[in-house]
Design a protein around this motif. Structure first.
Motif, PDB file in Angstrom:
ATOM      1  N   GLY A  18       4.826 -10.033   0.665  1.00 56.37           N
ATOM      2  CA  GLY A  18       3.563  -9.387   0.966  1.00 56.37           C
ATOM      3  C   GLY A  18       2.653  -9.342  -0.234  1.00 56.37           C
ATOM      4  O   GLY A  18       2.947  -9.907  -1.288  1.00 56.37           O
ATOM      5  N   ASP A  19       1.565  -8.619  -0.068  1.00 57.14           N
ATOM      6  CA  ASP A  19       0.588  -8.479  -1.147  1.00 57.14           C
ATOM      7  C   ASP A  19      -0.245  -7.237  -0.841  1.00 57.14           C
ATOM      8  O   ASP A  19      -0.146  -6.666   0.245  1.00 57.14           O
ATOM      9  CB  ASP A  19      -0.309  -9.709  -1.236  1.00 57.14           C
ATOM     10  CG  ASP A  19      -0.724 -10.017  -2.668  1.00 57.14           C
ATOM     11  OD1 ASP A  19      -0.694  -9.078  -3.500  1.00 57.14           O
ATOM     12  OD2 ASP A  19      -1.078 -11.173  -2.945  1.00 57.14           O
ATOM     13  N   VAL A  66       0.861  -1.180   0.000  1.00 62.77           N
ATOM     14  CA  VAL A  66       0.000   0.000   0.000  1.00 62.77           C
ATOM     15  C   VAL A  66       0.901   1.234   0.000  1.00 62.77           C
ATOM     16  O   VAL A  66       2.074   1.162   0.351  1.00 62.77           O
ATOM     17  CB  VAL A  66      -0.936   0.008   1.227  1.00 62.77           C
ATOM     18  CG1 VAL A  66      -1.910  -1.163   1.174  1.00 62.77           C
ATOM     19  CG2 VAL A  66      -0.140  -0.026   2.523  1.00 62.77           C
ATOM     20  N   PRO A  67       0.370   2.409  -0.401  1.00 57.84           N
ATOM     21  CA  PRO A  67       1.221   3.594  -0.565  1.00 57.84           C
ATOM     22  C   PRO A  67       2.025   3.991   0.669  1.00 57.84           C
ATOM     23  O   PRO A  67       3.168   4.431   0.553  1.00 57.84           O
ATOM     24  CB  PRO A  67       0.218   4.682  -0.965  1.00 57.84           C
ATOM     25  CG  PRO A  67      -0.877   3.944  -1.667  1.00 57.84           C
ATOM     26  CD  PRO A  67      -1.003   2.648  -0.921  1.00 57.84           C
ATOM     27  N   SER A  68       1.461   3.848   1.862  1.00 54.78           N
ATOM     28  CA  SER A  68       2.149   4.324   3.065  1.00 54.78           C
ATOM     29  C   SER A  68       3.414   3.548   3.391  1.00 54.78           C
ATOM     30  O   SER A  68       4.230   4.000   4.196  1.00 54.78           O
ATOM     31  CB  SER A  68       1.201   4.259   4.268  1.00 54.78           C
ATOM     32  OG  SER A  68       0.844   2.917   4.551  1.00 54.78           O
ATOM     33  N   LYS A  69       3.611   2.398   2.765  1.00 54.52           N
ATOM     34  CA  LYS A  69       4.776   1.572   3.079  1.00 54.52           C
ATOM     35  C   LYS A  69       6.041   1.997   2.335  1.00 54.52           C
ATOM     36  O   LYS A  69       7.120   1.451   2.578  1.00 54.52           O
ATOM     37  CB  LYS A  69       4.465   0.099   2.792  1.00 54.52           C
ATOM     38  CG  LYS A  69       3.338  -0.463   3.646  1.00 54.52           C
ATOM     39  CD  LYS A  69       3.613  -0.338   5.137  1.00 54.52           C
ATOM     40  CE  LYS A  69       2.509  -0.954   5.973  1.00 54.52           C
ATOM     41  NZ  LYS A  69       2.770  -0.856   7.425  1.00 54.52           N
ATOM     42  N   GLY A  70       5.936   2.930   1.394  1.00 52.34           N
ATOM     43  CA  GLY A  70       7.130   3.478   0.747  1.00 52.34           C
ATOM     44  C   GLY A  70       7.876   2.517  -0.167  1.00 52.34           C
ATOM     45  O   GLY A  70       9.078   2.690  -0.395  1.00 52.34           O
ATOM     46  N   LEU A  71       7.191   1.539  -0.719  1.00 56.24           N
ATOM     47  CA  LEU A  71       7.879   0.518  -1.514  1.00 56.24           C
ATOM     48  C   LEU A  71       8.389   1.044  -2.849  1.00 56.24           C
ATOM     49  O   LEU A  71       9.367   0.515  -3.394  1.00 56.24           O
ATOM     50  CB  LEU A  71       6.955  -0.683  -1.721  1.00 56.24           C
ATOM     51  CG  LEU A  71       6.611  -1.423  -0.422  1.00 56.24           C
ATOM     52  CD1 LEU A  71       5.529  -2.463  -0.667  1.00 56.24           C
ATOM     53  CD2 LEU A  71       7.848  -2.078   0.175  1.00 56.24           C
ATOM     54  N   GLU A  72       7.759   2.084  -3.384  1.00 52.37           N
ATOM     55  CA  GLU A  72       8.280   2.678  -4.620  1.00 52.37           C
ATOM     56  C   GLU A  72       9.664   3.271  -4.366  1.00 52.37           C
ATOM     57  O   GLU A  72      10.582   3.137  -5.189  1.00 52.37           O
ATOM     58  CB  GLU A  72       7.309   3.735  -5.131  1.00 52.37           C
ATOM     59  CG  GLU A  72       5.977   3.169  -5.578  1.00 52.37           C
ATOM     60  CD  GLU A  72       4.975   4.253  -5.912  1.00 52.37           C
ATOM     61  OE1 GLU A  72       5.146   5.395  -5.434  1.00 52.37           O
ATOM     62  OE2 GLU A  72       4.022   3.963  -6.663  1.00 52.37           O
ATOM     63  N   ALA A 125       0.437  -5.175  -8.614  1.00 49.96           N
ATOM     64  CA  ALA A 125       0.603  -5.105 -10.072  1.00 49.96           C
ATOM     65  C   ALA A 125       1.448  -3.895 -10.459  1.00 49.96           C
ATOM     66  O   ALA A 125       2.320  -3.981 -11.334  1.00 49.96           O
ATOM     67  CB  ALA A 125      -0.754  -5.054 -10.759  1.00 49.96           C
ATOM     68  N   HIS A 126       1.204  -2.781  -9.806  1.00 47.57           N
ATOM     69  CA  HIS A 126       1.975  -1.564 -10.073  1.00 47.57           C
ATOM     70  C   HIS A 126       3.454  -1.782  -9.760  1.00 47.57           C
ATOM     71  O   HIS A 126       4.335  -1.396 -10.543  1.00 47.57           O
ATOM     72  CB  HIS A 126       1.416  -0.423  -9.225  1.00 47.57           C
ATOM     73  CG  HIS A 126       2.259   0.813  -9.227  1.00 47.57           C
ATOM     74  ND1 HIS A 126       2.407   1.618 -10.342  1.00 47.57           N
ATOM     75  CD2 HIS A 126       3.008   1.379  -8.241  1.00 47.57           C
ATOM     76  CE1 HIS A 126       3.216   2.630 -10.034  1.00 47.57           C
ATOM     77  NE2 HIS A 126       3.586   2.500  -8.783  1.00 47.57           N
ATOM     78  N   LEU A 127       3.751  -2.419  -8.620  1.00 53.08           N
ATOM     79  CA  LEU A 127       5.145  -2.651  -8.238  1.00 53.08           C
ATOM     80  C   LEU A 127       5.821  -3.643  -9.180  1.00 53.08           C
ATOM     81  O   LEU A 127       7.000  -3.482  -9.525  1.00 53.08           O
ATOM     82  CB  LEU A 127       5.206  -3.164  -6.795  1.00 53.08           C
ATOM     83  CG  LEU A 127       4.758  -2.160  -5.717  1.00 53.08           C
ATOM     84  CD1 LEU A 127       4.689  -2.846  -4.361  1.00 53.08           C
ATOM     85  CD2 LEU A 127       5.691  -0.957  -5.668  1.00 53.08           C
TER      86      LEU A 127
END
Length: 208
Positions: free
Chosen positions: A58-59, A30-36, A64-66
């Protein structure tokens, strides 16, 4: 040591033997996790020829975006998506890696960082992570600003390049995890929440 070596062999099998060093990211996608930001930092590490592989455990809504971003950055050979891993198996994964990365923009209860410390690897976390202040105090890892891929890459590279520092941070992480008490965690987290709320109120007052 033998248990960690066995765990490492199992994790390397899961990650198809990718690279000398292994980094996991254990989080909801999810966005808050900073994975980008993590993927950008990972690209910098690969550009610097740091022999590191990334395990995305995770999931979530951003999967799909990542996956598309991994392909766009040319990281498919060195990053693997495992899907959600049952909690009972996650400790084995954490025991088998070199360093945990928690790139969250804001995460008040980063369970993965504490669980990693219990079994050995230190962490690189952002200052948006609730345990960051006392992780620094204990010498159990490194702290970087959120959304700063270069700083994240520098911190990871610095630890991986210095085996003595990595081992010492791991020992300190285990000692730090052993001192945890429910009362201390509750008080530290409450203080963190108060500081975040105060900062938000201050920004709101400045706009009025």
């Amino acid at each position: 040591a033998a248990a960690r070596a066995a765990a490492r062999a199992r994790v390397r099998a899961r990650a198809a033997g990718r690279r000398e060093f292994l980094l996991p990211a254990a989080a909801r996608f999810v966005p808050s996790k900073g994975l980008e930001c993590l993927l950008e930092a990972f690209r910098l590490l690969r550009d610097r020829e740091v022999p590191v592989g990334l395990i995305l455990c995770g999931d979530g809504t951003l999967r799909a975006h990542l996956e598309q971003w991994v392909a766009r950055l040319g990281l498919r050979e060195d990053a693997v998506f495992t899907g959600a891993i049952p909690h009972a198996e996650m400790r084995d994964v954490l025991a088998g890696v070199d360093l945990l990365v928690v790139p969250a923009l804001l995460d008040w209860t980063p369970r993965a960082a504490v669980e990693a410390a219990v079994v050995g690897p230190p962490s690189v976390v952002t200052s948006g992570v609730g345990c960051a202040p006392w992780m620094v105090e204990a010498g159990a890892g490194r702290v970087v600003p959120p959304r700063d891929a270069a700083a994240l890459a520098d911190a990871v590279q610095g630890l991986l390049a210095d085996h003595a520092a990595l081992a010492e941070a791991g020992r300190r992480a285990v000692a730090w995890a052993g001192t945890f008490a429910v009362e201390r965690v509750a008080e530290e987290m409450s203080q963190f929440h108060r500081e975040v709320l105060s900062a938000h109120r201050g920004r709101g007052a400045g706009r009025s």
